[in-house]
Design an enzyme around this catalytic site. Sequence first.
Site, mmCIF file in Angstrom:
data_model
loop_
_atom_site.group_PDB
_atom_site.id
_atom_site.type_symbol
_atom_site.label_atom_id
_atom_site.label_comp_id
_atom_site.label_asym_id
_atom_site.label_seq_id
_atom_site.Cartn_x
_atom_site.Cartn_y
_atom_site.Cartn_z
ATOM 1 C CE LYS A 1 0.343 -4.099 -1.547
ATOM 2 N NZ LYS A 1 0.001 -4.783 -2.828
ATOM 3 C CB SER B 1 3.241 -3.901 -4.801
ATOM 4 O OG SER B 1 1.905 -4.370 -4.720
ATOM 5 C CB SER C 1 0.927 -7.036 -6.065
ATOM 6 O OG SER C 1 1.585 -6.104 -6.877
#
Lengths: 476, 495, 100
Positions: free
Chosen positions: A77, A152, A176
Amino acid sequence: MSNWPSIDVLVKQVKSGQVSAKDLVDKAFSFIDKNRHFNVLISELKEQAYARATEIDNKIKNGQDVGRLAGIPFIAKDNFLTFDGYTTAGSNMLRNFKAPYQATSITRLLDEGAILVGKANLDAFAHGASTENSDFMITKNPFNETRVAGGSSGGSAAAVALDMAPFSLGSDTGGSIRTPASFCNVVGIKPSYGLVSRSGVVAMASSLDVIGPLTNNVSDGALILDVMSGPDQLDSTMIEKDKDGYGNFEPLKDLKGVKIGVLNDLMNEGLNDKIKIRTQEVIDSLKKLGAEIVDISIPSIDLSLAVYYIVCPAEVSSNLSRYDGIRYGHHDDSAVDLEDYYLKSRSEGFGAEAKRRIMIGTYVLSSGYYDAYYKKAQQVRTKLINEFKQAFSAVDFLVSPVSPDLPFKIGEKTDDPLKMYLSDVMTVAANLTGIPAISLPVGMIDDLPVGFQIMAPFKADRQLLQVSEIVERQFK
Amino acid sequence: MIEQKVRDSYKVTIGIECHVQLNTKTKLFSGSINDSTTNTVNHQTNHIDFGLPGALPFVNREAITLAIRAGYALNTEAQVFSKFDRKHYFYPDLPMGYQITQFEYPILKGGYVEIISDGQIKRIEITRAHLEADAGKSTHPAGANYSLVDLNRAGAPLLEIVSEPQMHTSAEAKEYCFNLYLAMKFAKVSDVNLFYGNMRFDVNVSVSKTDDLGTRTETKNLNSFRAVEKSIDYEVIRQIEILEKGGQIRQETRGWNDAKQVSFTQRIKENADDYRYMPDPDIPPIIITKDELLSNKKTMPVSAQLWRNKLISLGLELETTNLLLLAEADYDSSPLSLIDQAIDETDKAKTYANWIMNIELPLLERSEEAGENLIISSQTRQNVFEAAYSLKITGQINSTKLTELIGELLISKDKISDILQWAKDSGYLQNSNQDELAVIVKSVIQKNPKVVNDILLGETKAVGFLVGQIMKETKGQANPQIVNQLISQEINLLK
Amino acid sequence: MANTLSRDEILKLAKLSRLILSDKEVDEMQKELSSIIDFVSKLSEAKVDNLEVSDQVTGLESVLREDNPTDYGYDITELMSNVPYSEGDYIKVPKMLSES
């Protein structure tokens, strides 16, 4: 089914010379190239990845040790600081930020021979449940391009689902990792708070943030967790690793003697009917394996979202104070004085969601409101922790859906932030209490993936992985 | 100008916050060097001090230990439970946009600093003292429309010591700062180098004609005792002038211009001023065990306060006392411990104090000015002082020679095993031999008939001239008492 | 439904947070923040008596580092590589203090 065999099989193939690290990087980039229109990666690290692969392949030729993840491509990420490429946190604020130091978790993976091939899209600063808050692009769901990938860590989940790498890294502050895992049909592990170093991961809410892997199966996730976990001299909030580690548990034959609690409080209003039925089916299959199923009530759980949306923005507003355009990050050349410089740099660098959270956080921390909001929330958090402890004195695990919804349509919830916040209802409790939780794929509904959440007591990550693995087998 | 009568009708109240930079090797939350004397801009820093994304603080154990020890120096004991909070404000030298400090649970509470006010011991109570990270340093080039930031100091460990508002004159405030300085210096928790900003004072001043406190102002970042005193004098007059004209005091932060000896408004405190304190989730709470407290308590050096009270009990002047205390803090050889050994013999102890003040310290000062590195060990001092004292009380040496002798012995590089013999051989001792001196006295009297005549006529002061002549003859070794006796004997014979 | 937060409060929060909001953004923020604050206000009904706060969940205490200089494994000058304005080794910022 994934195009990648399990990581331990791959590592054996690399070490034996059956395939080369370069072959694996080729394979990763073939899927990256094929799926670019899903808007998964903010940056592709092709050159660096091939250089690393050559290095590893040479080492193997020379008979040198190449580590437990030799040649395995992975995607992080883009809120993990990496020496390679930029680290943007999905934001305009850090669009051009090159990290002078590297996240501990990344270094540990690289030290074991893993190869970073790209940085994945996310909601800017990890604020969101759909990746629609990214300042770069909206990641599309691998199973339906009109729908969101979840967030996310939407890019990280989609990357694994689209076979861009056998594993990816995400961060989970209120769901997330688990929500996108559930939306993209992959395994997402949210370890106990403090099990993996937060050093070098752009902080969202420091008392809630955890780092975890997204993988094709539980045992891959367990191996990655094993490599990343354990104390770090750069993070003073870390817990000890399980003495037996996480990568080598015996598969269970059944669930005899295991008590599983169903969180009834989460099975009611707002939950999609089909998800409710699927969840019940999974629970029935656990029963068939011999588990004792118990209804559990956590009275404060319906307050957990309110607690979360006080604690999280409070910490967010604090953690985002450092972005002032002075030492790094977006800055405005037209500013006439210092005040103007602050205002312009921050207002231009932050998107609407970051601004919203900063404002809420500032509000609940400001004098006159602190006791009513922030302090009260932290007290209710204590209550929630106590209630979970009590529940875990009666059962070994707690189960629930991951998300009240199936992957929703892009744009469906963007007009109403509160509506978006409500999608975290199943996941935030694990962050508020620090306990480990996992999202497991349990099939499809209307051609869209659905996940199942298992939670375990604080520090019982090993047990959680072990039970998850047998549940996973039922749905393969 | 304010008339003294008007000035006296106001009661002045002063509270002081002092930032003490602890002398750890590394910073409070990171492993970069904590050195205030460096000049390599932005080199003693790292991703933590720089406030990069994802950087986390990690508490330095030594800072906790030094805070515990500072606690004992302030007559209190560290709290079992303390923790760190974030204090939010935007400033270019504050990299994270918040300062990590202790708000709700400071590491120290209570305690006091003793000062001497109007000849009396007075306790100034300490409200609290907390650990916090220092900010970086900003400089503002003259005429430029920009400022420059150096983050070397960012993250340096500070102990902020907050006094109760219990001082009422600038002299008391200065005394407080000085005694706090001594307390920290004796406890060895800080280098207390004022030049490098190791101790910085913020003074809160208010004036009032009633028992209610007036509106206060805070003058920040004073780095000398004199600036503390002068800025308070300035502020008191400024406030009284405003009030006398019917004005109101504005709550504000002021800065002190030392060159111009004036203060100026820095920042007006608004209601919107809101630091939004919150617990720092990155740092687990600090628990201090009984064992840690005990082991530190046991190893505390003698405190400045205890030393001072001992010196005062000898009847020494405050100024002398303060100079001796500074010397004690400056020199490893602990000059005061020798005084302490003699503390039950007042004359000896006072004599030693006098010698340290008037012989040893000037020697050390001169050597320092000359760039020499004179070291006087505690053993040398003890040997010299003990021998000298026995010569003194047995009247074997006059005071001028004694001063010379002590000076010579203190700087002597040779080991002198028998000081008494050496003093004798080197001609330091007094000649008290009646017969020898009588011969000299007689010859001097014969050589000076006019002077003798003056004496006989009642000019007794003229005796001094004769003594001087005899001293000259004897190279200063004649025992003046015996010489005087012999002179009056001889003169009487002439009557 | 009336907004819980006034425009002035929104502007004050923006100022504290060093954010500029356009008029439109102020309107949106007022609406959105009010609905979020209303939502979280349901906590006011929760009974917590004198429960301790949980600002951390690990139960860790006194996690301390020895006082040794640390090599963080990168060149310190790298820290300056993202600094937009500098002069020598200094970080340069618009003038911050008006000293009279």
